[in-house]
Each structure stands twice: as C-alpha cells, then as structure tokens.
Design a protein around this motif. Structure first.
Motif, PDB file in Angstrom:
ATOM      1  N   GLU A  94       0.844  -1.188   0.000  1.00 29.60           N
ATOM      2  CA  GLU A  94       0.000   0.000   0.000  1.00 29.60           C
ATOM      3  C   GLU A  94       0.880   1.238   0.000  1.00 29.60           C
ATOM      4  O   GLU A  94       1.870   1.314   0.742  1.00 29.60           O
ATOM      5  CB  GLU A  94      -0.908   0.033   1.226  1.00 29.60           C
ATOM      6  N   ILE A  95       0.529   2.203  -0.846  1.00 31.31           N
ATOM      7  CA  ILE A  95       1.237   3.474  -0.870  1.00 31.31           C
ATOM      8  C   ILE A  95       0.253   4.596  -0.564  1.00 31.31           C
ATOM      9  O   ILE A  95      -0.909   4.550  -0.965  1.00 31.31           O
ATOM     10  CB  ILE A  95       1.919   3.728  -2.231  1.00 31.31           C
ATOM     11  N   ARG A  96       0.745   5.590   0.169  1.00 30.36           N
ATOM     12  CA  ARG A  96      -0.045   6.770   0.490  1.00 30.36           C
ATOM     13  C   ARG A  96       0.842   7.991   0.315  1.00 30.36           C
ATOM     14  O   ARG A  96       1.910   8.077   0.921  1.00 30.36           O
ATOM     15  CB  ARG A  96      -0.575   6.690   1.917  1.00 30.36           C
ATOM     16  N   LEU A  97       0.418   8.920  -0.537  1.00 24.46           N
ATOM     17  CA  LEU A  97       1.194  10.126  -0.819  1.00 24.46           C
ATOM     18  C   LEU A  97       0.547  11.309  -0.112  1.00 24.46           C
ATOM     19  O   LEU A  97      -0.655  11.544  -0.257  1.00 24.46           O
ATOM     20  CB  LEU A  97       1.256  10.370  -2.327  1.00 24.46           C
ATOM     21  N   PHE A  98       1.369  12.050   0.651  1.00 19.83           N
ATOM     22  CA  PHE A  98       0.880  13.187   1.423  1.00 19.83           C
ATOM     23  C   PHE A  98       1.623  14.455   1.025  1.00 19.83           C
ATOM     24  O   PHE A  98       2.837  14.424   0.797  1.00 19.83           O
ATOM     25  CB  PHE A  98       1.086  12.963   2.928  1.00 19.83           C
ATOM     26  N   VAL A 100       5.200   3.597   2.231  1.00 21.05           N
ATOM     27  CA  VAL A 100       5.185   2.348   1.466  1.00 21.05           C
ATOM     28  C   VAL A 100       5.065   1.212   2.457  1.00 21.05           C
ATOM     29  O   VAL A 100       6.025   0.869   3.156  1.00 21.05           O
ATOM     30  CB  VAL A 100       6.463   2.199   0.616  1.00 21.05           C
ATOM     31  N   THR A 101       3.886   0.593   2.547  1.00 22.55           N
ATOM     32  CA  THR A 101       3.606  -0.399   3.577  1.00 22.55           C
ATOM     33  C   THR A 101       3.311  -1.749   2.955  1.00 22.55           C
ATOM     34  O   THR A 101       2.408  -1.872   2.135  1.00 22.55           O
ATOM     35  CB  THR A 101       2.402   0.029   4.441  1.00 22.55           C
ATOM     36  N   ARG A 102       4.077  -2.767   3.335  1.00 24.34           N
ATOM     37  CA  ARG A 102       3.831  -4.132   2.887  1.00 24.34           C
ATOM     38  C   ARG A 102       3.125  -4.888   4.003  1.00 24.34           C
ATOM     39  O   ARG A 102       3.518  -4.801   5.173  1.00 24.34           O
ATOM     40  CB  ARG A 102       5.147  -4.834   2.535  1.00 24.34           C
ATOM     41  N   GLY A 103       2.093  -5.646   3.638  1.00 26.49           N
ATOM     42  CA  GLY A 103       1.364  -6.413   4.635  1.00 26.49           C
ATOM     43  C   GLY A 103       0.265  -5.593   5.287  1.00 26.49           C
ATOM     44  O   GLY A 103      -0.192  -4.600   4.719  1.00 26.49           O
ATOM     45  N   PRO A 104      -0.167  -5.976   6.502  1.00 32.67           N
ATOM     46  CA  PRO A 104      -1.272  -5.277   7.165  1.00 32.67           C
ATOM     47  C   PRO A 104      -0.974  -3.798   7.338  1.00 32.67           C
ATOM     48  O   PRO A 104       0.139  -3.401   7.684  1.00 32.67           O
ATOM     49  CB  PRO A 104      -1.367  -5.982   8.527  1.00 32.67           C
ATOM     50  N   ARG A 105      -1.979  -2.990   7.104  1.00 37.32           N
ATOM     51  CA  ARG A 105      -1.811  -1.546   7.170  1.00 37.32           C
ATOM     52  C   ARG A 105      -1.534  -1.087   8.587  1.00 37.32           C
ATOM     53  O   ARG A 105      -2.183  -1.506   9.539  1.00 37.32           O
ATOM     54  CB  ARG A 105      -3.063  -0.850   6.635  1.00 37.32           C
TER      55      ARG A 105
END
Length: 225
Positions: free
Chosen positions: A7-11, A55-60
């Motif tokens: 999961e990617i999150r851009l801020f 950049v998160t791999r696996g559970p958030r």
C-alpha cells in the motif's frame, strides 16, 4: 499473494517533520517502528511543497497523517529472482530483480516490460544504486549519496513502489531530478515527540534517462541523458 501487496499513500506535508538518524545507521532501517517512506523536498522545478510517500507491505499500520493525503493505491510487488515468487511476477505491477540490460532495453527491443504487459515498473539493482523503467516513461537512475546503499536491503522495492505511485498520481517525474529525495521510515508522533519523526536512511540522487530505438545514433547502450 496477499504478502505481495503493497500500500502506498502520498501526502503533501502540512506539519513540521523531525528528521533524525537511527541509533545505528547502516543504510537500512530494519527493525525500526513505522513505515518505509520516501521524502521529496523541492529544490526548484514545478514542486512547491514537500511530499511524503509511505510504502507499507502487509497489514496496514495506522501512522498519524503527516498532512493532506493526495493519492493512495494498493499494488503487487514481486521479486523476479525470489525462490518463492510463484506466479506473482505474472500479475505484478512492480518487478524487482531484473538485469540492468533488461531494464535498459530500448522501446523496440526485448525487455522485462515486454514480457509482462501488466507490469508498470521494473527495477534492477546496480553497483551504485538502481535502474528503473516505467512503462511509456523514461528510465530512472537512482544512486546513493554520502554512503547510502540505494541497491541494498528493501530500497530497490521501496523505490519501485515510490515511482509507481508518483507516476500513477500524475506527479511530475522531472521534478525528482532537482528535488532532494530521502529514503527512511516515518514513525509519526509519540508522547515524547510533539512533531512527527522521519528516520533517515540516506539520500538518493535521481536522474531521468531517455530511451532511444535500437540502432539509433545515441551514444552508449541505447540511452541518452
């Protein structure tokens, strides 16, 4: 397959961010709390404010938001050379572990992207960093600065996801060539820290390289700056 999800999150940063070094900095951030992240600090060009991508791999994980969220996505990352890759590389959005020659293949020549039509980014580890190819985009050269090993540990995959997200969010790729781009971990705020913290692993220099058709008069190895 779920273990391949990233999961990617851009801020867009709106709050103070405290930059620190981990107690024992050796170019990786394994074992530290928080999420792997890439910090982009503009130094001219089209960007006006800093951006942070988690950049998160696996559970958030639920890190406190560092600012205004402008983009989010979940995609699959697979290692071409991994013994347990299975069929993940056939459906991956980001592939890591190709050879530099496969990544640098010109548009009309055979390369990893040609054999994986669903893949958007492919990354090769090089001696001094990473080389990434974006579908319908330029080659991106990432080299570590001041002793940072951009090709070691998790960073090739992190940079692959970062480029995938930056491109998908329609952020200007050319701005990365002038910005300061720092890899590390975002740990958020704690009771002891009023400001969110970013544990710095190191800085990577990013250069965009134009691919040219095979056989064209371009210089070395079918690439041109």
């Amino acid at each position: 397959m779920l273990e391949k999800l990233v999961e990617i999150r851009l801020f867009r940063l709106e709050r103070a961010l405290r930059l620190t070094r981990p107690p024992s900095s050796a170019g990786t951030t394994g074992g530290l709390p928080g999420a792997p992240a890439v910090l982009v600090i503009p130094r001219g060009g089209s960007l006006r404010t800093p951006y942070l991508m988690l950049v998160t791999r696996g559970p958030r994980r639920c890190e406190p938001s560092p600012g205004e969220r402008v983009f989010g996505d979940t995609h699959i990352v697979a290692d071409l050379g991994g013994p347990a890759a299975g069929d993940a590389h056939e459906v991956a959005d980001v592939l890591v572990g190709a050879s530099p020659a496969e990544v640098a293949a010109p548009p009309c020549g055979p390369g990893v992207l040609d054999g994986h039509p669903g893949c958007a980014v492919v990354v090769a580890r090089c001696r001094n960093g990473c080389l990434a190819a974006l579908r319908d985009g330029p080659l991106v050269s990432i080299t570590g600065a001041a002793g940072f090993q951009a090709a070691a540990g998790p960073w090739p995959a992190v940079y692959g996801s970062f480029l995938y997200g930056w491109w998908a969010a329609r952020m200007p790729l050319e701005s990365l060539a002038t910005a300061t781009v720092i890899a590390g971990r975002y740990t958020g705020r704690t009771e002891e820290r009023l400001a969110s913290s970013f544990e710095v692993a190191g800085r990577g220099r990013i250069r965009l390289v134009r691919r040219v058709p095979s056989g064209a008069e371009s210089g070395a190895e079918g690439m041109s700056a």
